[in-house]
Design an enzyme around this catalytic site. Structure first.
Site, PDB file in Angstrom:
ATOM      1  N   ASP A  42       7.163  -9.275  -3.846  1.00  0.00           N
ATOM      2  CA  ASP A  42       6.148  -9.299  -4.678  1.00  0.00           C
ATOM      3  C   ASP A  42       6.368 -10.552  -5.530  1.00  0.00           C
ATOM      4  OD1 ASP A  42       4.106  -6.734  -4.610  1.00  0.00           O
ATOM      5  OD2 ASP A  42       6.298  -6.333  -4.076  1.00  0.00           O
ATOM      6  N   SER A 101       0.756  -1.129  -0.131  1.00  0.00           N
ATOM      7  CA  SER A 101      -0.034  -0.109  -0.077  1.00  0.00           C
ATOM      8  C   SER A 101       0.961   1.137  -0.073  1.00  0.00           C
ATOM      9  CB  SER A 101      -0.925  -0.030   1.357  1.00  0.00           C
ATOM     10  OG  SER A 101      -1.731  -1.048   1.217  1.00  0.00           O
ATOM     11  N   GLY A 102       0.242   2.237  -0.319  1.00  0.00           N
ATOM     12  CA  GLY A 102       1.072   3.682  -0.327  1.00  0.00           C
ATOM     13  C   GLY A 102       1.212   4.275  -1.608  1.00  0.00           C
ATOM     14  N   HIS A 103       0.572   3.405  -2.622  1.00  0.00           N
ATOM     15  CA  HIS A 103       0.950   3.877  -4.056  1.00  0.00           C
ATOM     16  C   HIS A 103      -0.623   4.195  -4.655  1.00  0.00           C
ATOM     17  CE1 HIS A 103       4.789   2.587  -3.708  1.00  0.00           C
ATOM     18  NE2 HIS A 103       4.509   1.049  -3.591  1.00  0.00           N
ATOM     19  N   HIS A 148       9.512   3.781  -3.902  1.00  0.00           N
ATOM     20  CA  HIS A 148       9.498   3.569  -2.173  1.00  0.00           C
ATOM     21  C   HIS A 148      10.844   4.477  -1.809  1.00  0.00           C
ATOM     22  CE1 HIS A 148       8.148   0.000  -4.446  1.00  0.00           C
ATOM     23  NE2 HIS A 148       7.218  -0.158  -3.266  1.00  0.00           N
ATOM     24  N   LYS A 171       4.563  -6.342 -10.047  1.00  0.00           N
ATOM     25  CA  LYS A 171       5.589  -5.379 -10.161  1.00  0.00           C
ATOM     26  C   LYS A 171       6.796  -5.992  -9.738  1.00  0.00           C
ATOM     27  CE  LYS A 171       3.854  -1.604  -7.898  1.00  0.00           C
ATOM     28  NZ  LYS A 171       2.625  -2.543  -6.917  1.00  0.00           N
TER      29      LYS A 171
END
Lengths: 330, 330
Positions: free
Chosen positions: A109, A54-56, A218, A104
């Site tokens: 991931d 998360s955060g994107h 990031h 990605k």
């Protein structure tokens, strides 16, 4: 800490609860960390599953809906989701036509989607995978062997999603996703650092008056620090870096993307400079999207993604899409 | 200065050039500072014109298109557009059915739209005006006698725009716009200051660890400074302030709006808290929109706007809209 949060531990869960309230057209399972199209599985349709830290936002959950993703798996902030989420997502969206994982290129991931693919196949779901690795800034990076996956993810999810909605079989959807990634390159620039809720202080130090060229989403290091540059100079560096690697021989889709804290007014101004550089280099533009779509929390900055397209790919771009963040047609 | 710009003097012009490149479906006149629906004037349809200082994007130019505004007049950053822009806009969108000016309550905007209305009427355009003044935080403010106009502008433009697209006469469109404003209240919170390109340093001083309750969209002072609060505590203050003034007796539209630099993940989390407070207070929610729509450049923070609605207003909210920033249906 200038954050609009309760406590760092509940940021992702709180976000999903708020998303559920705003988007009754989606199934948001805050407990299992899944966002799924309400009509899934759609008979005969290949399912598209993506996810990541998360955060994107709006990536990826904001791209779930008709014409794009079937489901998204949000991890903790800047942390891969776990295989269990992906297996659940695959089961939720598989109609028997199979599922494509869009991954990605970050080590966590990649490992987790690999494991999830094996587990899902054990449960009888046919799974294909495509790796997104479009960022030309650096050869390897903090969380990545090879290139990082950034803005091209939006193009892969949109074009493969449109093809899946037309009823194309898994093999063709997978091959289109791979082709979109291979036709795409990105380059990002940070004008500020980024602060995660857990850390509460900037993850790297970028003095005012300096910028970092080639930044990751990031805060991974880029190519170099420079004294502040104009929008036009940044566009020169970013577009040249992309073109040097992509060497397009036909028209391109353009994504002028904000990192999170850069005003839309500035992004539009930056787009004018990006279009200038493309015109100078004789690159034709098929379509342009401007906005904050693949973000890095409160980072100021931008990225440019170009994707060389043929007529079929333009048609897939223009095809109707109904998601929280991208929505047009029909 | 962490800005993605060339020089402060060209920020608005650069933004318009970039908008033109991204949105061929609009007529963007960078020289005369106008953004107009390509199909204007639409026979028999009332024209809707709004505008104001730049720096609040996507407001207003991002709301031009079928189902919403006919034209927008962007001024310099945080500065009213001039009457000449508004007169041109009125002429460009008037089909003979008249034009509604939607004006946020700031002294410069009010004076200039008043003058423009007179000039346009001299040229034979029938003009009605509606003033948006929804911000309950303070009685008067830096640039405003009476309440400031903020988030309700989006609701006024959407609902009146939908009604105009149905072919309603000027009197009914004006009356709906007025009703939406009277049914709406907002309250904003700053977690950081805002930096304009011309000044290059924060317009007010807000130490880390403090927030300002009741902030305006140009950094005008609010009600009070407080040590940092949780998202839930902020939702309590903001929603209570709105409800105390609005006292709704029916369902509401909810806008959870970001000021520019606050991540979408945090806005969704904040929405969860806003919905909690509304549920506790027994207020039914008809529809919710979450995102950065009425911004203040790089300010971190949020605002809450509630608009009490009846069935007709919900229908107008759901009606198709095709603009850069709001897009659904059809």
């Amino acid at each position: 800490m200038r954050m609009l949060i309760n406590v760092p531990e509940t940021v992702v869960a709180d976000g999903l609860r708020g998303m559920a309230a705003a988007h009754p057209e989606l199934v948001v399972d805050a407990e299992n960390r899944l966002v799924v199209r309400r009509d899934a599985p759609v008979a005969g349709k290949v399912g598209l599953v993506s996810g990541g830290g998360s955060g994107h936002e709006p990536l990826h959950a904001g791209f779930v809906g008709p014409g794009m993703l079937s489901a998204a798996c949000p991890g903790e902030v800047f942390t891969s989701p776990v295989p269990d989420q992906m297996v659940r997502a695959a089961a939720a969206v598989d109609s028997g036509a199979g599922v494509l994982f869009i991954v990605k290129n970050y080590t966590g991931d990649v490992l987790n989607f690999d494991m999830a693919a094996e587990l899902a196949e054990d449960e009888g779901v046919q799974v294909a995978k495509v790796l997104v690795d479009d960022d030309v800034a650096v050869a390897d990076s903090t969380f990545t062997a090879g290139r990082r996956g950034t803005g091209a993810t939006l193009f892969v999810e949109k074009l493969a999603g449109a093809l899946a909605d037309e009823g194309a079989p898994l093999e063709r959807v997978e091959s289109m996703a791979r082709r979109v990634n291979e036709s795409s390159r990105s380059f990002g620039v940070a004008l500020s650092s980024v602060t995660t809720p857990a850390k509460g202080t900037p993850t790297f130090d970028l003095p005012p008056g300096e910028l970092e060229l080639g930044i990751g989403i990031h805060g991974e290091p880029g190519r170099e620090r420079r004294p502040m540059m104009t929008s036009g100079e940044i566009a020169d560096v970013a577009v040249h870096a992309v073109l040097e690697d992509l060497r397009p021989t036909g028209p391109v889709l353009v994504l002028v993307n904000g990192m999170g804290a850069t005003p839309l007014l500035e992004l539009y101004g930056f787009n004018a400079e990006v279009q200038r550089v493309l015109a100078e280099r004789g690159v034709a533009v098929a379509r342009t999207l401007v906005g904050s779509y693949v973000t890095s929390l409160d980072m100021a900055g931008c990225s440019v993604t170009l994707c060389q397209v043929d007529e079929e790919m333009v048609r897939l771009w223009d095809a109707p899409v109904q998601t929280p963040a991208l929505r047009w047609g029909r």
